[in-house]
Write an enzyme that holds these catalytic residues in place. Structure first.
Site, PDB file in Angstrom:
ATOM      1  N   ARG A 135       3.752  -9.221  -6.257  1.00  0.00           N
ATOM      2  CA  ARG A 135       3.206  -8.459  -5.145  1.00  0.00           C
ATOM      3  C   ARG A 135       1.805  -7.966  -5.483  1.00  0.00           C
ATOM      4  NH1 ARG A 135       3.602  -3.054  -5.374  1.00  0.00           N
ATOM      5  NH2 ARG A 135       3.986  -2.874  -3.139  1.00  0.00           N
ATOM      6  N   LEU A 136       1.151  -7.476  -4.449  1.00  0.00           N
ATOM      7  CA  LEU A 136      -0.164  -6.863  -4.587  1.00  0.00           C
ATOM      8  C   LEU A 136      -0.183  -5.693  -3.613  1.00  0.00           C
ATOM      9  CD1 LEU A 136      -2.853  -7.295  -6.106  1.00  0.00           C
ATOM     10  CD2 LEU A 136      -3.610  -8.716  -4.191  1.00  0.00           C
ATOM     11  N   ASP A 137      -0.606  -4.538  -4.087  1.00  0.00           N
ATOM     12  CA  ASP A 137      -0.523  -3.330  -3.274  1.00  0.00           C
ATOM     13  C   ASP A 137      -1.255  -3.470  -1.942  1.00  0.00           C
ATOM     14  OD1 ASP A 137       0.988  -1.953  -5.149  1.00  0.00           O
ATOM     15  OD2 ASP A 137      -0.775  -1.133  -6.162  1.00  0.00           O
ATOM     16  N   PHE A 138      -0.818  -2.693  -0.974  1.00  0.00           N
ATOM     17  CA  PHE A 138      -1.385  -2.651   0.372  1.00  0.00           C
ATOM     18  C   PHE A 138      -2.895  -2.451   0.325  1.00  0.00           C
ATOM     19  CE2 PHE A 138      -2.392  -0.168   4.268  1.00  0.00           C
ATOM     20  CZ  PHE A 138      -1.903  -1.028   5.241  1.00  0.00           C
TER      21      PHE A 138
END
Length: 198
Positions: free
Chosen positions: A40-43
Site C-alpha cells: 500500500r501507499l498512504d492516501f
C-alpha cells in the site's frame, strides 16, 4: 504468466478499489479486472504502487519477511543536515521501537510533477529533499522517521520497490510488465535452501 501493473498513484487516492466515504480509489485508475495491490501507499503519499493478478506474487512482494527495499524522495521542512542523515542511516527510535538502518542522502530538488493540491510551504522556512531507502513497512514510517530527527515531511514520493522503478510515469499513468522470476532483490534458493546465483 503473472503480470505487474506499475502505477504512479496520485496524491489523495486510496490504495484500494472501494471506499464507503466516496474518496478517490484505485478503481478511478485501474480498469483491468483481477489485479490487486501488492502493498500500500498512504492516501497523502504519491508514487509507485504495484498491482498483480497473481496471489502468490502479491504475497511475496508485500510480506514484510521479503524486506524488499523501498526508495522514497522526501521533501522536508528545513535544510536537512548530515547529522540528521547519519541518524537515519543508523536507525531512529520510534514509539513502536527502533527502525533498521536506512540509506539516506541529500537530493537536489527533483524535477517532478506539481502536487495537487500544492504543498503548504512557509516563506520563512526553507525546505530540502532527501532520498531514503528502507526495508521495513511500518505505518507512516518515513514520515515518522524524518519527524524523529527534526524534519517534518511535506511531500513523499515512492520511486522504487526492489528493482521496479517509477521511471517517467506521471500521476495516474501505468505500465504493465511480465514477471519471469521471484521478486527482485531477493536471492533465489536452490536445493536444501542453498542460495543460487542468477
Amino acid at each position: 504468466m503473472p503480470q505487474i501493473i506499475l502505477l504512479n498513484k496520485p496524491y489523495g487516492v486510496l490504495s484500494q478499489f472501494t471506499d464507503d466515504g466516496g474518496r478517490p480509489t484505485l478503481a478511478d485508475h485501474i480498469q483491468r479486472k483481477g489485479f490487486y495491490a501488492a502493498g500500500r501507499l498512504d492516501f497523502d503519499s504519491e508514487g509507485l504502487l504495484l498491482l498483480t493478478d497473481d496471489g502468490t506474487l502479491q504475497h511475496q512482494i508485500s510480506h514484510p519477511r521479503q524486506k524488499l527495499p523501498k526508495t522514497y524522495w522526501v521533501q522536508v521542512e528545513g535544510e536537512i543536515g548530515e547529522d540528521a542523515l547519519a541518524q537515519l542511516r543508523r536507525g531512529v527510535q520510534l514509539k513502536d521501537g527502533p527502525t533498521a538502518p536506512a540509506k539516506a542522502k541529500r537530493l537536489a530538488e527533483p524535477g517532478v510533477w506539481p502536487r495537487v493540491p500544492p504543498v503548504r510551504e512557509r516563506k520563512t522556512i526553507p525546505t530540502s529533499w532527501l532520498e531514503l531507502t528502507i526495508r521495513e513497512g511500518r505505518n507512516r514510517q518515513v514520515r515518522r522517521m524524518t519527524a524523529a530527527v527534526g524534519y517534518p515531511t511535506l511531500r513523499l514520493i515512492r520511486v522504487a520497490i526492489g528493482s521496479w522503478k517509477l521511471g517517467n510515469l506521471q500521476p495516474g499513468e501505468q505500465r504493465i510488465e511480465q514477471v519471469f522470476a521471484a521478486p527482485p532483490d531477493k536471492p533465489r534458493r536452490g536445493p536444501r535452501g542453498r542460495r543460487r546465483r542468477s
